[in-house]
Enzyme design. Structure first.
Site, PDB file in Angstrom:
ATOM      1  CE  LYS A 215      -2.142  -1.172   3.670  1.00  0.00           C
ATOM      2  NZ  LYS A 215      -1.173  -2.526   4.334  1.00  0.00           N
TER       3      LYS A 215
ATOM      4  NE  ARG B 105       6.931  -0.675  10.019  1.00  0.00           N
ATOM      5  CZ  ARG B 105       5.812  -0.599   8.787  1.00  0.00           C
ATOM      6  NH1 ARG B 105       5.674  -0.268   8.198  1.00  0.00           N
ATOM      7  NH2 ARG B 105       4.792  -1.095   9.992  1.00  0.00           N
TER       8      ARG B 105
ATOM      9  NE  ARG C 192       8.005  -2.881   5.923  1.00  0.00           N
ATOM     10  CZ  ARG C 192       6.913  -2.719   6.449  1.00  0.00           C
ATOM     11  NH1 ARG C 192       5.973  -1.673   5.696  1.00  0.00           N
ATOM     12  NH2 ARG C 192       6.231  -3.058   7.296  1.00  0.00           N
TER      13      ARG C 192
ATOM     14  NE  ARG D  27      -3.923  -1.121   9.823  1.00  0.00           N
ATOM     15  CZ  ARG D  27      -2.740  -0.155   9.681  1.00  0.00           C
ATOM     16  NH1 ARG D  27      -2.485   0.534   8.779  1.00  0.00           N
ATOM     17  NH2 ARG D  27      -1.945  -1.571   9.582  1.00  0.00           N
TER      18      ARG D  27
ATOM     19  NE  ARG E 156       2.286  -4.741  11.248  1.00  0.00           N
ATOM     20  CZ  ARG E 156       3.848  -5.015  10.287  1.00  0.00           C
ATOM     21  NH1 ARG E 156       4.799  -5.222  10.801  1.00  0.00           N
ATOM     22  NH2 ARG E 156       3.438  -4.216   9.337  1.00  0.00           N
TER      23      ARG E 156
HETATM   24  P1  AP5 Z   1       4.887  -1.342   1.269  1.00  0.00           P
HETATM   25  O1  AP5 Z   1       4.213  -0.678   0.674  1.00  0.00           O
HETATM   26  O2  AP5 Z   1       5.782  -1.058   3.082  1.00  0.00           O
HETATM   27  O3  AP5 Z   1       3.894  -1.855   2.233  1.00  0.00           O
HETATM   28  P2  AP5 Z   1       2.536  -1.474   3.005  1.00  0.00           P
HETATM   29  O4  AP5 Z   1       1.174  -2.252   2.586  1.00  0.00           O
HETATM   30  O5  AP5 Z   1       2.481  -0.547   2.923  1.00  0.00           O
HETATM   31  O6  AP5 Z   1       2.748  -2.317   4.519  1.00  0.00           O
HETATM   32  P3  AP5 Z   1       2.619  -1.714   6.050  1.00  0.00           P
HETATM   33  O7  AP5 Z   1       3.297  -2.396   6.834  1.00  0.00           O
HETATM   34  O8  AP5 Z   1       3.314  -0.331   6.266  1.00  0.00           O
HETATM   35  O9  AP5 Z   1       1.521  -1.490   6.544  1.00  0.00           O
HETATM   36  P4  AP5 Z   1       0.682  -2.139   7.586  1.00  0.00           P
HETATM   37  O10 AP5 Z   1      -0.934  -1.811   7.220  1.00  0.00           O
HETATM   38  O11 AP5 Z   1       0.880  -3.049   8.667  1.00  0.00           O
HETATM   39  O12 AP5 Z   1       1.492  -0.389   8.646  1.00  0.00           O
HETATM   40  P5  AP5 Z   1       1.413   0.555   8.892  1.00  0.00           P
HETATM   41  O13 AP5 Z   1       2.534   1.493   9.390  1.00  0.00           O
HETATM   42  O14 AP5 Z   1      -0.219   1.078   8.323  1.00  0.00           O
HETATM   43  O15 AP5 Z   1       5.582  -2.614   1.359  1.00  0.00           O
HETATM   44  C1  AP5 Z   1       6.022  -3.819   1.541  1.00  0.00           C
HETATM   45  C2  AP5 Z   1       7.480  -4.701   1.131  1.00  0.00           C
HETATM   46  O16 AP5 Z   1       7.533  -5.375   0.368  1.00  0.00           O
HETATM   47  C3  AP5 Z   1       8.556  -3.222   0.967  1.00  0.00           C
HETATM   48  O17 AP5 Z   1       9.423  -3.692   1.212  1.00  0.00           O
HETATM   49  C4  AP5 Z   1       8.383  -3.413  -0.505  1.00  0.00           C
HETATM   50  O18 AP5 Z   1       9.286  -2.921  -1.120  1.00  0.00           O
HETATM   51  C5  AP5 Z   1       8.182  -4.664  -0.808  1.00  0.00           C
HETATM   52  N1  AP5 Z   1       6.562  -4.428  -2.229  1.00  0.00           N
HETATM   53  C6  AP5 Z   1       6.456  -3.541  -2.083  1.00  0.00           C
HETATM   54  N2  AP5 Z   1       5.473  -3.820  -3.175  1.00  0.00           N
HETATM   55  C7  AP5 Z   1       5.599  -5.440  -4.164  1.00  0.00           C
HETATM   56  C8  AP5 Z   1       5.631  -6.268  -5.069  1.00  0.00           C
HETATM   57  N3  AP5 Z   1       4.563  -5.368  -5.977  1.00  0.00           N
HETATM   58  N4  AP5 Z   1       6.191  -6.699  -5.235  1.00  0.00           N
HETATM   59  C9  AP5 Z   1       7.344  -7.143  -4.494  1.00  0.00           C
HETATM   60  N5  AP5 Z   1       7.681  -6.714  -3.772  1.00  0.00           N
HETATM   61  C10 AP5 Z   1       6.413  -5.331  -3.629  1.00  0.00           C
HETATM   62  O19 AP5 Z   1       0.821   0.487  10.788  1.00  0.00           O
HETATM   63  C11 AP5 Z   1       1.746   0.123  11.519  1.00  0.00           C
HETATM   64  C12 AP5 Z   1       0.973   0.655  12.391  1.00  0.00           C
HETATM   65  O20 AP5 Z   1       0.808   1.848  12.690  1.00  0.00           O
HETATM   66  C13 AP5 Z   1      -0.295  -1.006  12.983  1.00  0.00           C
HETATM   67  O21 AP5 Z   1      -0.001  -1.787  13.079  1.00  0.00           O
HETATM   68  C14 AP5 Z   1      -0.877  -0.206  14.376  1.00  0.00           C
HETATM   69  O22 AP5 Z   1      -0.552  -0.545  15.321  1.00  0.00           O
HETATM   70  C15 AP5 Z   1      -0.732   1.676  13.858  1.00  0.00           C
HETATM   71  N6  AP5 Z   1      -2.233   1.961  13.097  1.00  0.00           N
HETATM   72  C16 AP5 Z   1      -1.551   2.478  11.719  1.00  0.00           C
HETATM   73  N7  AP5 Z   1      -2.575   3.254  11.624  1.00  0.00           N
HETATM   74  C17 AP5 Z   1      -4.017   2.618  12.713  1.00  0.00           C
HETATM   75  C18 AP5 Z   1      -5.048   3.116  11.729  1.00  0.00           C
HETATM   76  N8  AP5 Z   1      -5.955   3.255  11.286  1.00  0.00           N
HETATM   77  N9  AP5 Z   1      -5.572   2.173  13.522  1.00  0.00           N
HETATM   78  C19 AP5 Z   1      -5.191   1.935  14.509  1.00  0.00           C
HETATM   79  N10 AP5 Z   1      -3.794   1.994  14.673  1.00  0.00           N
HETATM   80  C20 AP5 Z   1      -2.634   1.797  13.499  1.00  0.00           C
END
Ligand code: AP5
Length: 206
Positions: free
Chosen positions: A13, A150, A124, A85, A161
């Site tokens: 994403k 991370r 990552r 979420r 997660r």
């Molecule tokens: P990447 O693009 O980084 O993936 P992502 O979907 O953005 O993953 P996140 O881990 O950031 O999402 P998340 O939802 O768990 O975490 P968030 O930060 O929102 O890609 C991942 C890897 O794959 C990278 O290395 C990339 O290079 C590679 N890649 C990407 N696309 C690819 C492809 N097509 N092919 C091959 N490789 C690829 O949340 C973290 C924490 O914050 C949560 O656990 C929670 O505690 C809190 N939080 C955040 N938002 C909320 C909310 N709205 N409500 C409550 N808590 C929240």
């Protein structure tokens, strides 16, 4: 145009949202990035959020909704990445948009199996200076760039997660399906192909 990026952790994403922000002028709002920034700065929100994030749990809805109210852009094209979420967050977003005479145009569901999530998250790496996201195999950092992992990309936290996603976030699929705005993406494809699929739906995003 208002877009929501929905999908399991590590589905890509953030990668797609950053590309659309750079190339198509979207404002990218990632609650994960905003929370990590708050943790790093040691703000009251950051101090409250840290324990949930370290455990791979969701930060309470009221904190997230207040955060979104604070950063809500006055105008422009917006991608909400990792928000909403929970159903409560989705309803709050609908209300915030309604007040402004706006609505979510498309919700992209990044569809990937758990094995892919685990491989992507364990590989990552982040450049802490620029925030750029790499993958040791699929998008390696250029030579000389020092990267870090991370805290929540450790195996036990990844498992948690994924559980949290299934239980608390996956119900949003039905929520948005009923509104007829859900677009499913095969997010196992390479980065550029997923990007192309998004552009096919949104055009220039205006
Ligand atoms: P990447 O693009 O980084 O993936 P992502 O979907 O953005 O993953 P996140 O881990 O950031 O999402 P998340 O939802 O768990 O975490 P968030 O930060 O929102 O890609 C991942 C890897 O794959 C990278 O290395 C990339 O290079 C590679 N890649 C990407 N696309 C690819 C492809 N097509 N092919 C091959 N490789 C690829 O949340 C973290 C924490 O914050 C949560 O656990 C929670 O505690 C809190 N939080 C955040 N938002 C909320 C909310 N709205 N409500 C409550 N808590 C929240």
């Amino acid at each position: 145009m208002i877009l929501v990026f929905l999908g399991p952790p590590g589905a890509g994403k953030g990668t797609q949202a950053k590309k659309l922000a750079e190339e198509k002028g979207f404002v990218h709002i990632s609650t994960g990035d905003l929370l990590r920034e708050a943790v790093q700065k040691g703000t009251p929100l950051g101090r409250k959020a840290k324990e949930y994030m370290d455990r791979g749990e969701l930060v309470p809805d009221e904190l997230i909704i207040a955060l979104i109210e604070e950063v809500f852009p006055q105008h422009g094209k917006v991608i909400f990445d990792g928000f909403p979420r929970t159903v409560a967050q989705a309803k709050a977003l609908d209300e915030m948009l309604q007040k402004r005479g706006l609505k979510v145009e498309y919700v992209f569901l990044f569809d990937v199996p758990d094995e892919v999530v685990i491989e992507r998250l364990s590989g990552r790496r982040i450049d802490p200076k620029t925030g750029k996201v790499y993958h040791i195999k699929y998008n390696p950092p250029p030579p000389g760039v020092e990267v870090i992992q991370r805290e929540d990309d450790k195996p036990e936290v990844i498992k948690k997660r994924l559980e949290v996603y299934r239980k608390q976030t996956a119900p949003l699929i039905e929520y948005y399906e009923r509104k007829n705005i859900l677009k499913k993406l095969d997010a196992t494809k390479p980065i550029d192909e997923v990007y192309k699929e998004i552009l096919e739906v949104i055009g220039n995003g205006n």
